[in-house]
Motif scaffolding. Structure first.
Motif, PDB file in Angstrom:
ATOM      1  N   SER A 173       0.824  -1.215   0.000  1.00  0.00           N
ATOM      2  CA  SER A 173       0.000   0.000   0.000  1.00  0.00           C
ATOM      3  C   SER A 173       0.856   1.261   0.000  1.00  0.00           C
ATOM      4  O   SER A 173       0.327   2.355   0.180  1.00  0.00           O
ATOM      5  N   SER A 174       2.173   1.114  -0.137  1.00  0.00           N
ATOM      6  CA  SER A 174       3.050   2.280  -0.071  1.00  0.00           C
ATOM      7  C   SER A 174       2.964   3.078  -1.366  1.00  0.00           C
ATOM      8  O   SER A 174       2.544   2.554  -2.399  1.00  0.00           O
ATOM      9  N   PRO A 175       3.377   4.341  -1.326  1.00  0.00           N
ATOM     10  CA  PRO A 175       3.374   5.141  -2.557  1.00  0.00           C
ATOM     11  C   PRO A 175       4.184   4.483  -3.677  1.00  0.00           C
ATOM     12  O   PRO A 175       3.783   4.516  -4.834  1.00  0.00           O
ATOM     13  N   ARG A 176       5.324   3.852  -3.319  1.00  0.00           N
ATOM     14  CA  ARG A 176       6.137   3.204  -4.361  1.00  0.00           C
ATOM     15  C   ARG A 176       5.357   2.094  -5.054  1.00  0.00           C
ATOM     16  O   ARG A 176       5.332   2.025  -6.281  1.00  0.00           O
ATOM     17  N   ALA A 177       4.722   1.233  -4.256  1.00  0.00           N
ATOM     18  CA  ALA A 177       3.965   0.132  -4.855  1.00  0.00           C
ATOM     19  C   ALA A 177       2.801   0.657  -5.681  1.00  0.00           C
ATOM     20  O   ALA A 177       2.463   0.102  -6.719  1.00  0.00           O
ATOM     21  N   LYS A 178       2.209   1.750  -5.230  1.00  0.00           N
ATOM     22  CA  LYS A 178       1.076   2.295  -5.985  1.00  0.00           C
ATOM     23  C   LYS A 178       1.552   2.922  -7.290  1.00  0.00           C
ATOM     24  O   LYS A 178       0.815   2.980  -8.266  1.00  0.00           O
ATOM     25  N   ARG A 179       2.796   3.387  -7.281  1.00  0.00           N
ATOM     26  CA  ARG A 179       3.334   4.055  -8.468  1.00  0.00           C
ATOM     27  C   ARG A 179       3.856   3.038  -9.481  1.00  0.00           C
ATOM     28  O   ARG A 179       3.507   3.076 -10.650  1.00  0.00           O
ATOM     29  N   ILE A 180       4.723   2.119  -8.998  1.00  0.00           N
ATOM     30  CA  ILE A 180       5.366   1.207  -9.958  1.00  0.00           C
ATOM     31  C   ILE A 180       4.789  -0.196  -9.916  1.00  0.00           C
ATOM     32  O   ILE A 180       5.206  -1.069 -10.655  1.00  0.00           O
ATOM     33  N   GLY A 181       3.836  -0.420  -8.984  1.00  0.00           N
ATOM     34  CA  GLY A 181       3.145  -1.699  -9.008  1.00  0.00           C
ATOM     35  C   GLY A 181       3.568  -2.690  -7.940  1.00  0.00           C
ATOM     36  O   GLY A 181       2.816  -3.581  -7.610  1.00  0.00           O
ATOM     37  N   LEU A 213      -0.938  -2.212  -7.571  1.00  0.00           N
ATOM     38  CA  LEU A 213      -1.829  -1.438  -8.435  1.00  0.00           C
ATOM     39  C   LEU A 213      -3.261  -1.928  -8.380  1.00  0.00           C
ATOM     40  O   LEU A 213      -4.171  -1.187  -8.072  1.00  0.00           O
ATOM     41  N   HIS A 214      -3.429  -3.218  -8.667  1.00  0.00           N
ATOM     42  CA  HIS A 214      -4.810  -3.710  -8.635  1.00  0.00           C
ATOM     43  C   HIS A 214      -5.228  -3.924  -7.196  1.00  0.00           C
ATOM     44  O   HIS A 214      -4.421  -3.950  -6.285  1.00  0.00           O
ATOM     45  N   GLY A 215      -6.527  -4.076  -7.010  1.00  0.00           N
ATOM     46  CA  GLY A 215      -7.092  -4.031  -5.666  1.00  0.00           C
ATOM     47  C   GLY A 215      -6.650  -5.114  -4.702  1.00  0.00           C
ATOM     48  O   GLY A 215      -6.442  -4.860  -3.532  1.00  0.00           O
ATOM     49  N   ASP A 216      -6.451  -6.353  -5.177  1.00  0.00           N
ATOM     50  CA  ASP A 216      -6.354  -7.457  -4.238  1.00  0.00           C
ATOM     51  C   ASP A 216      -4.946  -7.669  -3.696  1.00  0.00           C
ATOM     52  O   ASP A 216      -4.228  -8.562  -4.102  1.00  0.00           O
ATOM     53  N   GLN A 219       9.529   1.961  12.416  1.00  0.00           N
ATOM     54  CA  GLN A 219      10.729   1.833  11.582  1.00  0.00           C
ATOM     55  C   GLN A 219      10.443   0.995  10.336  1.00  0.00           C
ATOM     56  O   GLN A 219      10.927   1.295   9.245  1.00  0.00           O
ATOM     57  N   SER A 220       9.640  -0.050  10.514  1.00  0.00           N
ATOM     58  CA  SER A 220       9.301  -0.881   9.359  1.00  0.00           C
ATOM     59  C   SER A 220       8.448  -0.113   8.369  1.00  0.00           C
ATOM     60  O   SER A 220       8.547  -0.333   7.169  1.00  0.00           O
ATOM     61  N   VAL A 221       7.600   0.766   8.888  1.00  0.00           N
ATOM     62  CA  VAL A 221       6.773   1.575   7.988  1.00  0.00           C
ATOM     63  C   VAL A 221       7.678   2.473   7.152  1.00  0.00           C
ATOM     64  O   VAL A 221       7.522   2.582   5.939  1.00  0.00           O
ATOM     65  N   ARG A 222       8.677   3.076   7.808  1.00  0.00           N
ATOM     66  CA  ARG A 222       9.639   3.912   7.067  1.00  0.00           C
ATOM     67  C   ARG A 222      10.360   3.085   6.025  1.00  0.00           C
ATOM     68  O   ARG A 222      10.529   3.502   4.886  1.00  0.00           O
ATOM     69  N   ALA A 223      10.799   1.886   6.432  1.00  0.00           N
ATOM     70  CA  ALA A 223      11.548   1.030   5.509  1.00  0.00           C
ATOM     71  C   ALA A 223      10.681   0.591   4.334  1.00  0.00           C
ATOM     72  O   ALA A 223      11.196   0.119   3.331  1.00  0.00           O
ATOM     73  N   SER A 224       9.371   0.725   4.470  1.00  0.00           N
ATOM     74  CA  SER A 224       8.480   0.383   3.361  1.00  0.00           C
ATOM     75  C   SER A 224       8.184   1.585   2.477  1.00  0.00           C
ATOM     76  O   SER A 224       7.295   1.524   1.629  1.00  0.00           O
ATOM     77  N   GLY A 225       8.901   2.669   2.697  1.00  0.00           N
ATOM     78  CA  GLY A 225       8.729   3.828   1.828  1.00  0.00           C
ATOM     79  C   GLY A 225       7.488   4.644   2.152  1.00  0.00           C
ATOM     80  O   GLY A 225       6.949   5.328   1.285  1.00  0.00           O
ATOM     81  N   ILE A 226       7.030   4.554   3.398  1.00  0.00           N
ATOM     82  CA  ILE A 226       5.827   5.300   3.789  1.00  0.00           C
ATOM     83  C   ILE A 226       6.226   6.300   4.868  1.00  0.00           C
ATOM     84  O   ILE A 226       6.934   5.951   5.812  1.00  0.00           O
ATOM     85  N   SER A 227       5.771   7.544   4.722  1.00  0.00           N
ATOM     86  CA  SER A 227       6.106   8.561   5.710  1.00  0.00           C
ATOM     87  C   SER A 227       5.278   8.364   6.973  1.00  0.00           C
ATOM     88  O   SER A 227       4.048   8.365   6.937  1.00  0.00           O
TER      89      SER A 227
END
Ligand SMILES: Nc1ncnc2c1ncn2[C@@H]1O[C@H](COP(=O)(O)OP(=O)(O)O)[C@@H](O)[C@H]1O
Ligand SMILES: [Mg+2]
Lengths: 260, 341
Positions: free
Chosen positions: A111-119, A126-129, B218-226
């Motif tokens: 659910s991180s911005p990176r995963a939402k951006r590049i998948g 990207l997809h819901g599940d 810390q794990s949340v940060r390491a996952s690229g989430i602020s």
């Protein structure tokens, strides 16, 4: 397996030092990692390996020196920004989300911005599940789906699974560079031998890997370059067999007398 | 030797078959399982919907019912921050007061009717609260708690000393609701909205990210989430029910003053959460449903009221520290038996 290796540097560490009061945990270390490398970092306990990783990934601010990723300076950036660029690390002391089931631990990176951006892993962000993708990753890491291990609370899992959960969190982000801090320690021999092919596979997909390891036999199977640290300083760097035969390494790391 | 062998026993808890079955799709195939799943929810909702009708002969107790909903909203806000985000906020009155004053201004200065002023004040209030609390978000544990405790106290002093926002007088003549039914059902639906909305959110992916911050930042940060941004969003979400409660209340009583930042409003929600069971969001509502009538009934005790009140609270903390909701749902889902060790 070296077809994907290039001489293009992905990570450059220049003259990096980290002092804690009077302790020079890392002392003027430089390291260049090329795209597609598997670089091993070895050294006795307290030699500064984890501190070096913390400085690279932004969890600590180096006292001196700088780090560049694909030519861009990343020193001073926030850890989540660095992770967002694709440098993803595991923690030596595992940091799972104890109150969530194992697979939900991976829904977080998905659910991180990176995963939402590049998948993320196979487009799972990207997809819901995300739940299904999370379970897939865990299965790849040897969480037996049939005995419902991925659905157990992370707080109830033994060390071996938690180490692999750390790796899973990196994979979910579809990393460009994975930094593993002693993922093999605490794992049984059979668990390690099932992880080694996975690491080779990830590397073959073009993911660059830095591994801190005490298990030299397994490390040398996957690593194409090794750096040895002792008391925060770099002793030597090179091909695995060169490093292991280096007299200072034998002395400092293996505790083997030269006379032997 | 004839020494008696002490038999050691241990309590074992096992999920009821029906609980396990109703976790899967199978739940939809039998009335029994469906009943098992929805009965508690239906009872809870029905109790609230019937409350205004059942209490209509006694206006005094109708008011008590409304106070209970107000406290429930503040308690939900506390429970969400403390048990899902990991931020112990001792300044619930801050949300309440900011919501109250904002709605008072919208109504007295801009002439917005309550049904418009309340939702707008809820949103504006939550933005203001979040912006003002943002500098404290890097603080952890007790430091965050203490600083948030200061916020409502500081507001009181500011309003008094600078004679702003009506000074010690506050605002009077704020427009009330068109009918007692609108008043009561508006509040009950507001409570449902925040309660079920947040219950839903905490199990969605974005809600999991918020909970992850509490588990391991810390794990949340390491996952690229602020972490700071996640906490900011969570504080905004928690401000909403608090501001709504304040905004609603001032229209019920047609005035607002510095008492909207009173310490009681920060402490009572914590008591309701402890009694009802933290980390459930429903528990705080149940806690409020017990605490408010109890505190009314204790009026007869005069000055001993606080003593009895404190004894009840202490009793709960000592003997049922997990709170009513956690105990009840465990009994509902599991049976216990003693087994030999
Ligand atoms: N946060 C810290 N504060 C003070 N000293 C530290 C801290 N972190 C690590 N050190 C010291 O730095 C040295 C290197 O530690 P570390 O990087 O953990 O070594 P390694 O990972 O190689 O075992 C040790 O002497 C350790 O005591
Ligand atoms: Mg280490």
């Amino acid at each position: 397996m070296s077809t994907h290796r290039t001489h293009e540097p992905i990570l450059e560490v220049r003259g990096l030092s980290k002092h804690f009061g009077g302790v020079k945990a890392v002392d003027n270390v430089s390291l260049t990692v090329n795209q597609g490398d598997v670089v091993g970092i070895i050294g006795p306990n307290g030699s500064g390996k984890t501190t070096l990783i913390n400085c690279i990934t932004g969890f600590l601010k180096p006292t001196h020196g700088e780090v560049a990723f694909r030519g861009k300076k990343i020193t001073g950036m926030k850890p989540h920004k660095i992770a967002d660029m694709g440098i993803n690390r595991t923690f030596q002391i595992m940091r799972p989300y104890f109150s969530l089931p194992a697979y939900k631990n991976l829904v977080i990176p998905l659910s991180s911005p990176r995963a939402k951006r590049i998948g993320g892993w196979r487009g799972g962000g990207l997809h819901g599940d995300r739940d299904t993708v999370a379970v897939d990753i865990l299965e790849e890491l040897g969480f037996e789906r049939d005995s419902r291990v991925p659905y157990k609370l992370a707080g109830t899992l033994p060390t071996g699974y938690l180490k692999r959960l750390e790796l899973g969190r990196c994979l979910a982000l579809r990393p460009e560079l994975i930094i593993c801090d002693e993922v093999f320690s605490g794992l049984s021999a059979s668990e390690i031998s099932s992880l080694v092919p996975l690491i080779e596979k990830l590397n073959a997909q073009g993911i660059t890997i830095i591994m801190i390891e005490h298990r030299l036999a397994e490390l040398f199977r996957v690593a194409n370059r090794v750096m040895a640290l002792s008391s925060g300083e770099k002793i030597t760097e090179g091909a695995p067999d060169e490093v292991i035969n280096h007299p200072k390494v034998r002395e400092a790391y293996l505790g083997v007398e030269e006379a032997l | 030797m004839g020494a008696p062998v002490m038999e050691q026993k241990r309590k074992e808890r096992i999920d009821r078959g029906i609980k396990v079955r109703s976790e899967t799709l199978y739940a939809l195939s039998s009335w029994e399982e469906i009943g098992y799943l929805i009965t508690p929810r239906v009872l809870f909702i029905a109790a609230f919907l019937l409350m205004p009708i059942l209490l209509s002969p006694w206006p005094y107790w109708s008011r008590v019912g409304l106070s209970m909903c107000i406290l429930a909203l503040l308690a939900i806000s506390f429970d969400f921050l403390a048990n899902y985000v990991g931020l112990v906020c001792l300044g619930g009155a801050f949300f309440y007061g900011v919501g109250g004053y904002t709605s008072a201004l919208l109504n007295t200065q801009l002439g917005l009717p309550p049904m418009l002023a309340i939702p707008i004040a809820t949103l504006i209030g939550a933005f203001l609260c979040t912006a003002m609390l943002a500098p404290c978000l890097p603080l952890r544990g007790i430091y965050f708690a203490i600083v948030t405790l200061m916020y409502p106290l500081l507001m009181t002093r500011l309003i008094e000393a600078m004679d702003i926002l009506g000074g010690t007088e506050g605002f009077r003549g704020i427009e009330g609701f068109s009918s007692p039914w609108t008043e009561q059902y508006g509040l009950i639906f507001g409570l449902f909205f925040f309660l079920f909305g947040l219950r839903r959110l905490v199990n969605e992916d974005q809600g999991l990210v918020i909970r992850a911050v509490k588990d391991n930042d810390q794990s949340v940060r390491a996952s690229g989430i602020s972490v700071t941004w996640t906490k900011t969003k969570a504080v905004f979400l928690a401000s909403l029910p608090g501001c709504f409660a304040g905004a609603y209340y001032i229209h019920m009583y047609s005035n607002v003053g510095i008492s909207a930042f009173a310490l009681d409003l920060s402490i009572m929600p914590i008591a309701a959460t402890v009694i009802g069971g933290g980390g459930t969001l429903i528990g705080p509502v149940i806690g409020a449903a017990l605490l408010v009538p109890l505190s009314e009934a204790l009026r007869d005790f005069g000055s001993l009221r606080i003593v009895v009140y404190a004894l009840v609270l202490t009793g709960f903390v000592v003997f049922r520290s997990e709170g009513i909701m956690n105990v009840v749902s465990r009994k509902y889902q599991q049976f216990e038996r003693w087994v030999k060790v």
